[in-house]
Design an enzyme around this catalytic site. Structure first.
Site, PDB file in Angstrom:
ATOM      1  CG  HIS A  44       5.895  45.464 115.701  1.00 35.25           C
ATOM      2  ND1 HIS A  44       4.739  45.498 115.513  1.00 35.25           N
ATOM      3  CD2 HIS A  44       6.788  44.672 115.166  1.00 35.25           C
ATOM      4  CE1 HIS A  44       4.462  44.735 114.424  1.00 35.25           C
ATOM      5  NE2 HIS A  44       5.780  44.350 114.261  1.00 35.25           N
ATOM      6  CG  HIS A  83      10.183  38.348 116.080  1.00 40.03           C
ATOM      7  ND1 HIS A  83       8.863  38.444 116.333  1.00 40.03           N
ATOM      8  CD2 HIS A  83      10.352  39.201 115.046  1.00 40.03           C
ATOM      9  CE1 HIS A  83       8.414  39.267 115.532  1.00 40.03           C
ATOM     10  NE2 HIS A  83       9.059  39.602 114.636  1.00 40.03           N
TER      11      HIS A  83
END
Length: 107
Positions: A48, A6
């Site tokens: 992100h 991730h």
């Protein structure tokens, strides 16, 4: 069971950076997960947040910056031992990791 990185190995390296993904591949993950935002000049970059503040030494929205401006920022300022790390483009990401046998992606 699938081993997913991730944002790469975000606990050990600056998230969504090539060094983070390279080390995830070396660790034997099955899938690389990343987030993508578009720059002012239409380039797709791996970051992100919609803003630069948390993960780089920049401030403000990603969409207000050109790729050239983003490439001047440091995405590793929280990891000074690594030196300067750039925000990668989606193209750079796929050029390096698409050839990795068996690798899957979550974009």
């Amino acid at each position: 069971m699938m081993r997913v990185a991730h944002r790469g190995l975000a606990g050990l390296y600056p998230e969504n950076t090539m060094i983070s993904f390279r080390n995830a591949v070396r660790a034997g993950v099955d899938q690389l997960e990343t987030d993508v935002h578009m720059t002012k000049d239409g380039e797709l970059v791996l970051i992100h947040d919609a803003t630069l503040d948390r993960t780089t030494n920049g401030v403000g929205p990603v969409k207000n910056c050109t790729l050239q401006q983003l490439k001047m920022l440091d995405a590793s300022y929280k990891f000074p031992e690594l030196g300067r790390v750039q925000i990668p483009t989606l193209r750079e990401f796929f050029e390096e990791f698409a050839p990795v046998e068996g690798m899957t992606f979550d974009i």
